[in-house]
Motif scaffolding. Structure first.
Motif, PDB file in Angstrom:
ATOM      1  N   SER A  70      45.848  51.627 -25.930  1.00  0.00           N
ATOM      2  CA  SER A  70      46.712  52.522 -26.822  1.00  0.00           C
ATOM      3  C   SER A  70      47.196  53.565 -26.178  1.00  0.00           C
ATOM      4  O   SER A  70      48.292  53.913 -26.062  1.00  0.00           O
ATOM      5  CB  SER A  70      46.079  52.767 -28.393  1.00  0.00           C
ATOM      6  OG  SER A  70      45.553  51.711 -28.962  1.00  0.00           O
ATOM      7  N   GLN A  95      50.975  54.246 -25.378  1.00  0.00           N
ATOM      8  CA  GLN A  95      51.775  55.512 -25.597  1.00  0.00           C
ATOM      9  C   GLN A  95      52.334  56.274 -24.544  1.00  0.00           C
ATOM     10  O   GLN A  95      53.557  56.910 -24.776  1.00  0.00           O
ATOM     11  CB  GLN A  95      50.745  56.257 -26.462  1.00  0.00           C
ATOM     12  CG  GLN A  95      51.166  57.598 -26.921  1.00  0.00           C
ATOM     13  CD  GLN A  95      50.048  58.595 -27.404  1.00  0.00           C
ATOM     14  OE1 GLN A  95      49.097  58.809 -26.709  1.00  0.00           O
ATOM     15  NE2 GLN A  95      50.436  59.046 -28.896  1.00  0.00           N
ATOM     16  N   ASN A 125      42.979  46.766 -31.463  1.00  0.00           N
ATOM     17  CA  ASN A 125      44.245  47.126 -30.583  1.00  0.00           C
ATOM     18  C   ASN A 125      45.532  47.158 -31.506  1.00  0.00           C
ATOM     19  O   ASN A 125      46.363  48.211 -31.709  1.00  0.00           O
ATOM     20  CB  ASN A 125      44.619  46.513 -29.463  1.00  0.00           C
ATOM     21  CG  ASN A 125      44.074  46.636 -28.324  1.00  0.00           C
ATOM     22  OD1 ASN A 125      44.459  47.446 -27.284  1.00  0.00           O
ATOM     23  ND2 ASN A 125      42.770  46.453 -28.104  1.00  0.00           N
ATOM     24  N   TYR A 172      44.977  50.283 -33.903  1.00  0.00           N
ATOM     25  CA  TYR A 172      45.330  51.600 -33.319  1.00  0.00           C
ATOM     26  C   TYR A 172      46.870  51.932 -32.835  1.00  0.00           C
ATOM     27  O   TYR A 172      47.409  52.964 -32.747  1.00  0.00           O
ATOM     28  CB  TYR A 172      44.294  51.968 -32.236  1.00  0.00           C
ATOM     29  CG  TYR A 172      42.868  52.190 -32.769  1.00  0.00           C
ATOM     30  CD1 TYR A 172      42.523  53.182 -33.863  1.00  0.00           C
ATOM     31  CD2 TYR A 172      42.001  51.542 -31.802  1.00  0.00           C
ATOM     32  CE1 TYR A 172      41.466  52.990 -34.256  1.00  0.00           C
ATOM     33  CE2 TYR A 172      40.386  51.708 -32.433  1.00  0.00           C
ATOM     34  CZ  TYR A 172      40.427  52.395 -33.370  1.00  0.00           C
ATOM     35  OH  TYR A 172      38.977  52.607 -33.908  1.00  0.00           O
ATOM     36  N   LEU A 173      47.191  50.617 -32.340  1.00  0.00           N
ATOM     37  CA  LEU A 173      49.032  50.858 -32.123  1.00  0.00           C
ATOM     38  C   LEU A 173      49.477  50.960 -33.440  1.00  0.00           C
ATOM     39  O   LEU A 173      50.593  51.934 -33.224  1.00  0.00           O
ATOM     40  CB  LEU A 173      49.028  49.373 -31.279  1.00  0.00           C
ATOM     41  CG  LEU A 173      48.819  49.269 -30.117  1.00  0.00           C
ATOM     42  CD1 LEU A 173      49.017  48.004 -29.409  1.00  0.00           C
ATOM     43  CD2 LEU A 173      49.417  50.328 -29.035  1.00  0.00           C
TER      44      LEU A 173
END
Length: 313
Positions: free
Chosen positions: A117, A121, A143, A146-147
């Protein structure tokens, strides 16, 4: 010995703070401020499982950390998490084991997903609304989770898996994240619809090829730390504009890069460590080509996250 429970660990995790600590872990590793021991690994072929040990310490720190991580995919048949493990902190002045993190593999799972992530970012489009995820296991879900936290405007997930029925069984938990979910057993469907691709499968045969990769795409391949796994065809890395790695040494031994170097040793000349990029704070990504990030998992990540939890407690 003090035991830190899984509940205590989960209660003291702040995602933005952990992202900051993980960024430091890459930088400290490349600057050789964190000393890591060679990886020890044992495979259990009959179970498609492995146990590995990663360890090391931050210079002048109080503790030396030893992480034992086990990945047993068949655990789901027993209603047990496939990820297991503990982390032990030994006093660097005496060698006495003082702290045990009874985390059941949570720290490994968390730092693995959040490292991907972090890369999305740092290198990806800040206005991203769609992400492609290869795989349907723990890392695929974490994933996505959190994304969605990092990119609140994320609206669509494209999820690839070889077994559509298995994908349908886990579809709802991805929908619950607040995204429209598109399932497919064709990896090219994911490629042509996304500029962030997260590869989380345990495939030993490459299924991702360059023909359908959109210019400007960032491909993040994580978890290739045994020298066996391969999700990306060698041509994907050959043709990438940029190739970033968590550790050049580890990726040459265990990662996706390992398979490529056998054919074209000169590929090493364009490989850069993430720690060097993060330290300069320069995310140079080509809009005309694509980039590959190879993540094998660093002891440095386990160390920084363990130190973070100790400090929080």
């Amino acid at each position: 010995m003090k035991v830190i429970t899984l509940e205590e660990i989960k209660e003291n995790i702040n995602i933005n703070e952990v992202l900051s600590e993980l960024k430091k872990s890459f930088i400290y590793y490349s600057e050789k401020k964190i000393i890591c021991a060679p990886i020890t690994q044992t495979h259990f072929p009959e179970k498609n499982a492995d146990i590995h040990i990663k360890s090391g310490y931050l210079k002048d720190d109080k503790y030396y950390y030893i992480k034992i991580a086990a990945g047993f995919p068949e655990n789901y048949l027993k209603n047990i998490s496939p990820s297991q493990g503990v982390i032990i902190a030994l006093n660097t002045a005496t060698g006495i084991p003082e702290i045990l993190f009874n985390d059941n593999g949570f720290i490994t799972d968390t730092r693995t997903a959040l490292s991907a992530s972090l890369c999305a970012q740092f290198f990806g489009d800040k206005e991203i609304q769609s992400v492609g995820i290869m795989g349907c296991g723990i890392q695929a879900y974490l994933n996505a989770k959190y994304l969605k936290f990092i990119f609140p405007e994320l609206k669509k997930l494209y999820i690839y898996g070889r077994n559509i029925e298995k994908l349908k069984n886990i579809q709802q938990k991805f929908v619950d994240l607040g995204c429209a979910v598109n399932l497919t057993d064709d990896p090219n469907v994911v490629l042509i619809n996304n500029k962030i691709i997260i590869c989380t499968t345990s495939s030993k045969e490459p299924y991702l090829f360059p023909e359908h990769i959109i210019p400007g795409t960032v491909i993040i391949a994580l978890g290739a730390d045994d020298g066996i796994k391969q999700e990306l065809s060698s041509s994907v890395i050959f043709q990438a504009k940029n190739v970033f790695v968590d550790s050049l040494d580890q990726c040459l031994k265990y990662g996706e890069l390992r398979h490529v170097v056998k054919q074209k040793p000169e590929i090493q000349s364009k490989v850069l460590e993430l720690g060097d990029i993060f330290a300069k704070n320069e995310a140079y990504i080509s809009s005309e080509s694509y980039s590959v990030i190879d993540l094998t998992g660093l002891a440095a990540q386990d160390i920084m996250l363990s130190r973070y939890i100790i400090n929080k407690l």
